[in-house]
Design a protein around this motif. Structure first.
Motif, PDB file in Angstrom:
ATOM      1  N   GLN A 222       0.819  -1.205   0.000  1.00 46.79           N
ATOM      2  CA  GLN A 222       0.000   0.000   0.000  1.00 46.79           C
ATOM      3  C   GLN A 222       0.855   1.258   0.000  1.00 46.79           C
ATOM      4  OE1 GLN A 222      -3.432   0.280  -0.280  1.00 46.79           O
ATOM      5  NE2 GLN A 222      -2.856   2.421  -0.522  1.00 46.79           N
ATOM      6  N   GLN A 223       2.025   1.166   0.641  1.00 48.41           N
ATOM      7  CA  GLN A 223       2.909   2.332   0.675  1.00 48.41           C
ATOM      8  C   GLN A 223       3.338   2.729  -0.723  1.00 48.41           C
ATOM      9  OE1 GLN A 223       4.150   3.587   3.745  1.00 48.41           O
ATOM     10  NE2 GLN A 223       6.027   4.664   3.251  1.00 48.41           N
ATOM     11  N   MET A 224       3.703   1.755  -1.530  1.00 50.50           N
ATOM     12  CA  MET A 224       4.111   2.048  -2.892  1.00 50.50           C
ATOM     13  C   MET A 224       2.940   2.579  -3.704  1.00 50.50           C
ATOM     14  SD  MET A 224       6.357   2.213  -5.273  1.00 50.50           S
ATOM     15  CE  MET A 224       7.801   1.271  -4.794  1.00 50.50           C
ATOM     16  N   ALA A 225       1.773   1.962  -3.544  1.00 50.95           N
ATOM     17  CA  ALA A 225       0.602   2.419  -4.283  1.00 50.95           C
ATOM     18  C   ALA A 225       0.260   3.864  -3.942  1.00 50.95           C
ATOM     19  CB  ALA A 225      -0.590   1.502  -3.985  1.00 50.95           C
ATOM     20  N   SER A 226       0.375   4.211  -2.659  1.00 48.02           N
ATOM     21  CA  SER A 226       0.089   5.586  -2.249  1.00 48.02           C
ATOM     22  C   SER A 226       1.089   6.557  -2.856  1.00 48.02           C
ATOM     23  CB  SER A 226       0.117   5.690  -0.717  1.00 48.02           C
ATOM     24  OG  SER A 226      -0.857   4.855  -0.132  1.00 48.02           O
ATOM     25  N   GLN A 227       2.362   6.161  -2.914  1.00 55.22           N
ATOM     26  CA  GLN A 227       3.361   7.039  -3.496  1.00 55.22           C
ATOM     27  C   GLN A 227       3.181   7.187  -5.005  1.00 55.22           C
ATOM     28  OE1 GLN A 227       6.881   5.126  -2.014  1.00 55.22           O
ATOM     29  NE2 GLN A 227       6.809   6.156  -0.045  1.00 55.22           N
ATOM     30  N   LEU A 228       2.537   6.203  -5.605  1.00 56.07           N
ATOM     31  CA  LEU A 228       2.199   6.312  -7.028  1.00 56.07           C
ATOM     32  C   LEU A 228       0.883   7.044  -7.242  1.00 56.07           C
ATOM     33  CD1 LEU A 228       3.161   2.704  -8.207  1.00 56.07           C
ATOM     34  CD2 LEU A 228       4.446   4.818  -8.611  1.00 56.07           C
ATOM     35  N   GLY A 229       0.156   7.313  -6.159  1.00 53.56           N
ATOM     36  CA  GLY A 229      -1.095   8.045  -6.258  1.00 53.56           C
ATOM     37  C   GLY A 229      -2.285   7.190  -6.635  1.00 53.56           C
ATOM     38  N   HIS A 230      -2.234   5.863  -6.398  1.00 56.99           N
ATOM     39  CA  HIS A 230      -3.330   4.964  -6.759  1.00 56.99           C
ATOM     40  C   HIS A 230      -3.505   3.925  -5.653  1.00 56.99           C
ATOM     41  CE1 HIS A 230      -1.994   6.666 -10.598  1.00 56.99           C
ATOM     42  NE2 HIS A 230      -3.202   6.426 -11.077  1.00 56.99           N
ATOM     43  N   THR A 231      -4.496   3.058  -5.823  1.00 57.68           N
ATOM     44  CA  THR A 231      -4.682   1.932  -4.924  1.00 57.68           C
ATOM     45  C   THR A 231      -3.887   0.737  -5.445  1.00 57.68           C
ATOM     46  OG1 THR A 231      -6.617   1.085  -6.094  1.00 57.68           O
ATOM     47  CG2 THR A 231      -7.000   2.752  -4.375  1.00 57.68           C
ATOM     48  N   VAL A 232      -3.749  -0.273  -4.601  1.00 54.58           N
ATOM     49  CA  VAL A 232      -3.033  -1.478  -5.016  1.00 54.58           C
ATOM     50  C   VAL A 232      -3.732  -2.127  -6.207  1.00 54.58           C
ATOM     51  CG1 VAL A 232      -2.339  -3.800  -4.302  1.00 54.58           C
ATOM     52  CG2 VAL A 232      -2.070  -1.874  -2.711  1.00 54.58           C
ATOM     53  N   ALA A 233      -5.056  -2.222  -6.151  1.00 54.48           N
ATOM     54  CA  ALA A 233      -5.817  -2.850  -7.233  1.00 54.48           C
ATOM     55  C   ALA A 233      -5.635  -2.105  -8.548  1.00 54.48           C
ATOM     56  CB  ALA A 233      -7.293  -2.920  -6.862  1.00 54.48           C
ATOM     57  N   GLN A 234      -5.536  -0.775  -8.481  1.00 54.98           N
ATOM     58  CA  GLN A 234      -5.364   0.010  -9.701  1.00 54.98           C
ATOM     59  C   GLN A 234      -3.977  -0.152 -10.304  1.00 54.98           C
ATOM     60  OE1 GLN A 234      -6.306   3.863  -8.089  1.00 54.98           O
ATOM     61  NE2 GLN A 234      -8.451   3.777  -8.724  1.00 54.98           N
ATOM     62  N   CYS A 235      -3.005  -0.529  -9.488  1.00 55.95           N
ATOM     63  CA  CYS A 235      -1.627  -0.646  -9.969  1.00 55.95           C
ATOM     64  C   CYS A 235      -1.300  -2.024 -10.534  1.00 55.95           C
ATOM     65  CB  CYS A 235      -0.658  -0.325  -8.834  1.00 55.95           C
ATOM     66  SG  CYS A 235      -0.744   1.381  -8.236  1.00 55.95           S
ATOM     67  N   VAL A 236      -1.870  -3.078  -9.948  1.00 54.08           N
ATOM     68  CA  VAL A 236      -1.543  -4.434 -10.372  1.00 54.08           C
ATOM     69  C   VAL A 236      -1.929  -4.626 -11.842  1.00 54.08           C
ATOM     70  CG1 VAL A 236      -2.059  -6.881 -10.054  1.00 54.08           C
ATOM     71  CG2 VAL A 236      -1.745  -5.400  -8.061  1.00 54.08           C
ATOM     72  N   GLY A 237      -0.964  -5.155 -12.613  1.00 56.70           N
ATOM     73  CA  GLY A 237      -1.204  -5.416 -14.020  1.00 56.70           C
ATOM     74  C   GLY A 237      -0.934  -4.234 -14.925  1.00 56.70           C
ATOM     75  N   ARG A 238      -0.523  -3.087 -14.362  1.00 57.90           N
ATOM     76  CA  ARG A 238      -0.257  -1.899 -15.175  1.00 57.90           C
ATOM     77  C   ARG A 238       1.217  -1.521 -15.076  1.00 57.90           C
ATOM     78  NH1 ARG A 238      -4.563   2.655 -13.748  1.00 57.90           N
ATOM     79  NH2 ARG A 238      -3.632   3.585 -15.640  1.00 57.90           N
ATOM     80  N   ARG A 239       1.698  -0.833 -16.109  1.00 58.67           N
ATOM     81  CA  ARG A 239       3.084  -0.402 -16.155  1.00 58.67           C
ATOM     82  C   ARG A 239       3.250   0.902 -15.374  1.00 58.67           C
ATOM     83  NH1 ARG A 239       6.129  -2.475 -20.408  1.00 58.67           N
ATOM     84  NH2 ARG A 239       7.170  -0.462 -20.687  1.00 58.67           N
ATOM     85  N   GLU A 240       4.467   1.089 -14.849  1.00 55.11           N
ATOM     86  CA  GLU A 240       4.728   2.299 -14.079  1.00 55.11           C
ATOM     87  C   GLU A 240       4.551   3.544 -14.930  1.00 55.11           C
ATOM     88  OE1 GLU A 240       8.268   4.266 -11.260  1.00 55.11           O
ATOM     89  OE2 GLU A 240       8.572   2.319 -12.254  1.00 55.11           O
ATOM     90  N   GLU A 241       4.912   3.463 -16.217  1.00 54.20           N
ATOM     91  CA  GLU A 241       4.777   4.619 -17.096  1.00 54.20           C
ATOM     92  C   GLU A 241       3.334   5.095 -17.214  1.00 54.20           C
ATOM     93  OE1 GLU A 241       8.044   1.988 -18.938  1.00 54.20           O
ATOM     94  OE2 GLU A 241       6.364   1.854 -17.559  1.00 54.20           O
ATOM     95  N   GLU A 242       2.380   4.184 -17.033  1.00 52.60           N
ATOM     96  CA  GLU A 242       0.971   4.547 -17.162  1.00 52.60           C
ATOM     97  C   GLU A 242       0.435   5.242 -15.912  1.00 52.60           C
ATOM     98  OE1 GLU A 242      -1.181   0.996 -18.021  1.00 52.60           O
ATOM     99  OE2 GLU A 242       0.286   0.271 -19.464  1.00 52.60           O
ATOM    100  N   LEU A 243       1.177   5.139 -14.804  1.00 57.69           N
ATOM    101  CA  LEU A 243       0.648   5.611 -13.525  1.00 57.69           C
ATOM    102  C   LEU A 243       1.287   6.904 -13.041  1.00 57.69           C
ATOM    103  CD1 LEU A 243       0.659   2.147 -11.701  1.00 57.69           C
ATOM    104  CD2 LEU A 243      -1.313   3.293 -12.714  1.00 57.69           C
TER     105      LEU A 243
END
Length: 664
Positions: free
Chosen positions: A167-188
């Motif tokens: 969750q810490q990483m997801a928060s630093q990316l500005g999204h939830t864990v579910a929103q990040c899984v399966g997506r590339r960092e460039e998209e987020l």
């Protein structure tokens, strides 16, 4: 080597069959290596499973009245992960095959079974059960570790898509864990984080590792510093991972290092201030000796023949005024390096701030504060009535500090805040209690509560370069003649010697906040210490009785100029004077001259300091009084309750103390 999950006793095997003879035969076969549980029906078997959740293997007959074996094992799978073996006749093979395809069973055996084959099946099913338990334990540990790390951690697959992250990483990316899984960092991400990712790609491809420290914007406050580390999994091994889907997997670690960098900055500041303080103290000590000689010599010259010409008199006054100003500057420099006049006691922060608020609303300044500030800084007292105080009603723990220095520090900060708002604005003084200070405090042993006094303004603010230098002696942003740059230096020295800390937060155009952190006294310490303790080092009151001329006074100082001035003052007042240039010589003089009635002695001298010399003198003549003179004294070398006269001193100050001590 032990595993994370190990059975604490022999594995449990549940045997379910409606024929008693089968139950007995299977129990006899298995009981040498397993703890065997039996049930005569599927319903009873489910009940046994609920009572014994650690069953490792289930052996069930297929054809049973009421509930067939495959149906029983389907229900058993819902409440247990035990391995399943189905016993069947040839007529039931279709049901067995269906159960095997659905994953309900691990093995099946025909009746009558072969003992060795069945034992092998049970052993493999048991081993698989414990392996799955160990893997489950590993997953729980890794998930617990991932979710509770104090930094962001993520794993990417060969396509650069996130497969695991906390969750810490997801928060630093500005999204939830579910929103990040399966997506590339460039998209987020975008902005500086996206630029850093592009810069990291080439380094990651060449060496398998890249590390960057950069400042990234935060949603709820100022920008934060982040340490981004990227590592390819194959670079963590001595040889590349071959023929593995993990060969191109990578790890991303995102640590917020703002607090760490802040700690390093404050540590460097503390080390720098300590070095500057030591240097300032040494310079001020020598400068005080020079000022004493200059100022005293001027007074002696005036006694010889007062100047008759107006121009000569004016030059004399200019020289005296310059010497006095030099003495004020030196005193401020010494107060920065080692505050000499601290009278520490239990201080009620409520009372101090309420008194200060009352004075400022009335446009008045306490005398002890007025004497410590330049007259130019006290002009326009009416503006101080605009300072707003925010004092909580709930009680605050007492602090161990000097109330006058505290008032002076807050008052000086209010002046700075008002000066930073030439067009007017809000200036606020507040106080609060902080339960604990963890992870941010440098060089302090205090782990209890803190009392924090904060002065804030909405003024012009400061750049990072200016903020890094505000505590340096003689650094000022004011114009020539508007300040000498020692106010904040003195505050820093005062707070440091009280065991506290000063924090400054400012931005250009965003105002400034200065916090004074004081360690609160615990209840035991507060109860044991009186409200107003006696000063460790006192100065005898300058009572001026009739001069008892003819008394012999020993003057001890390693500086010839200071010794000559002191001796001159005393001789002009009618005293007999004996001189000594060192502590050892002073002891010899006392032993050989019985008429000495008082010793006037410097504290800091090479070889034997004043404190040691006084102890040796009192070993010879215990009743002989000693007046210490010093420009930079470490009071730890002096006995308690002694008289101290600070350099540079005037003739009247010296004679006042001498007469008072001889009269006593």
């Amino acid at each position: 080597m032990s595993t994370l999950y190990e059975p604490t006793q022999r594995p449990f095997v549940l045997v379910v069959d409606d024929e008693p003879e089968i139950l007995v035969a299977l129990s006899d076969l298995l009981e040498s290596a397993y703890t065997v549980l039996t049930a005569s029906s599927g319903e009873e078997g489910l009940q046994r499973l609920r009572q014994n959740p650690s069953v490792a293997v289930i052996i069930s007959d297929q054809r049973m009245p009421g509930m067939t074996g495959d149906v029983f094992l389907a229900h058993a799978r819902e409440i247990s992960a035990a391995g399943a073996i189905l016993l069947t006749g040839y007529a039931d093979i279709s049901a067995v095959e269906a159960a095997l395809n659905r994953g309900q069973i691990s093995f099946f055996a025909y009746k009558p079974w072969d003992d060795e084959t069945l034992l092998s099946m049970v052993g493999q099913a048991s081993a698989r059960y414990f392996l799955e338990k160990e893997l489950e334990c590993e997953r729980l540990l890794l998930r617990g570790l991932l979710d509770n790390l104090p930094f962001g951690l993520a794993v990417k697959d060969q396509d650069g898509c996130f497969v695991r992250l906390n969750q810490q990483m997801a928060s630093q990316l500005g999204h939830t864990v579910a929103q990040c899984v399966g997506r590339r960092e460039e998209e987020l991400v975008d902005g500086p984080r996206l630029e850093s990712l592009k810069e990291a790609q080439s380094q990651l491809a060449q060496t398998g590792r890249d590390q960057q420290v950069l400042q990234l914007p935060a949603e709820d406050g100022p920008a934060r510093w982040h340490d981004l580390t990227r590592v390819r999994l194959d670079s963590m091994r001595n040889t590349p991972v071959q023929s593995s889907m993990l060969a191109d997997y990578s790890i991303l670690i995102d640590r917020d290092v703002s607090e760490l960098l802040s700690l390093e900055q404050r540590l460097r500041q503390a080390q720098k201030m300590q070095a500057i303080g030591t240097l300032a103290g040494g310079i001020a000590h020598d400068f005080n000796n020079l000022l004493t000689a200059i100022q005293g010599s001027l007074e002696l010259v005036q006694d010889l023949e007062p100047p008759r010409e107006e121009s000569v008199a004016r030059l004399y006054e200019n020289a005296m005024e310059a010497a006095r100003r030099g003495a004020v500057l030196t005193r401020k420099l010494l107060d920065f390096s080692r505050p000499r006049h601290l009278v520490c006691q239990r201080v009620d922060m409520h009372e101090v701030l309420e008194n200060l608020q009352s004075f400022m609303k009335q446009g008045k300044v306490p005398e002890e504060i007025r004497g410590a500030l330049d007259a130019a800084r006290l002009e326009g007292m009416s503006r101080f009535s605009s300072v707003r105080f925010s004092i909580p009603e709930e009680p605050l723990p007492p602090v161990w500090t000097d109330a006058v220095q505290l008032e002076l520090a807050v008052f000086s900060l209010c002046i700075n805040a008002l000066d930073a708002q030439p067009e007017g604005g809000e200036t606020c003084v507040s106080v609060r209690k902080v339960a604990r200070l963890l992870g941010r405090h440098v060089g302090r042993e205090h782990a209890g509560a803190w009392v924090v006094v904060q002065v804030t303004d909405r003024g012009v603010g400061m750049t990072d370069d200016i903020r890094a230098r505000i505590f340096d002696p003689f650094f000022t942003t004011k114009g020539t003649g508007q300040g000498v740059g020692l106010g904040l230096s003195m505050i820093y020295g005062f707070i440091s010697h009280c065991g506290g800390e000063v924090r400054v937060d400012s931005a250009p155009g965003g105002g400034t906040s200065v916090e004074l952190w004081f360690p609160a006294m615990d209840q035991e310490m507060a109860a044991a210490i009186p409200a107003v303790p006696a000063n460790t080092v006192q100065t005898i009151a300058r009572v001026l009785p009739e001069n008892r001329g003819g008394s012999t006074i020993l003057v001890v100082d390693d500086e010839p100029g200071v010794r000559a001035v002191t001796s001159g003052f005393l001789r002009r007042a009618g005293y007999e004077v004996v001189e000594a240039s060192s502590g050892a010589e002073a002891v010899e003089k006392v032993q050989s001259i019985a008429s000495i009635a008082l010793v006037v002695m410097d504290v800091m001298m090479p070889g034997m300091n004043g404190g040691e010399a006084a102890r040796r003198i009192h070993a010879v003549r215990q009743e002989l009084p000693v007046l210490f003179v010093t420009g930079y004294a470490d009071f730890g070398v002096l006995p308690e309750g002694v008289a101290v006269l600070h350099k540079p001193y005037t003739r009247d100050a010296l004679l006042g103390d001498v007469r008072a001590m001889l009269a006593a």
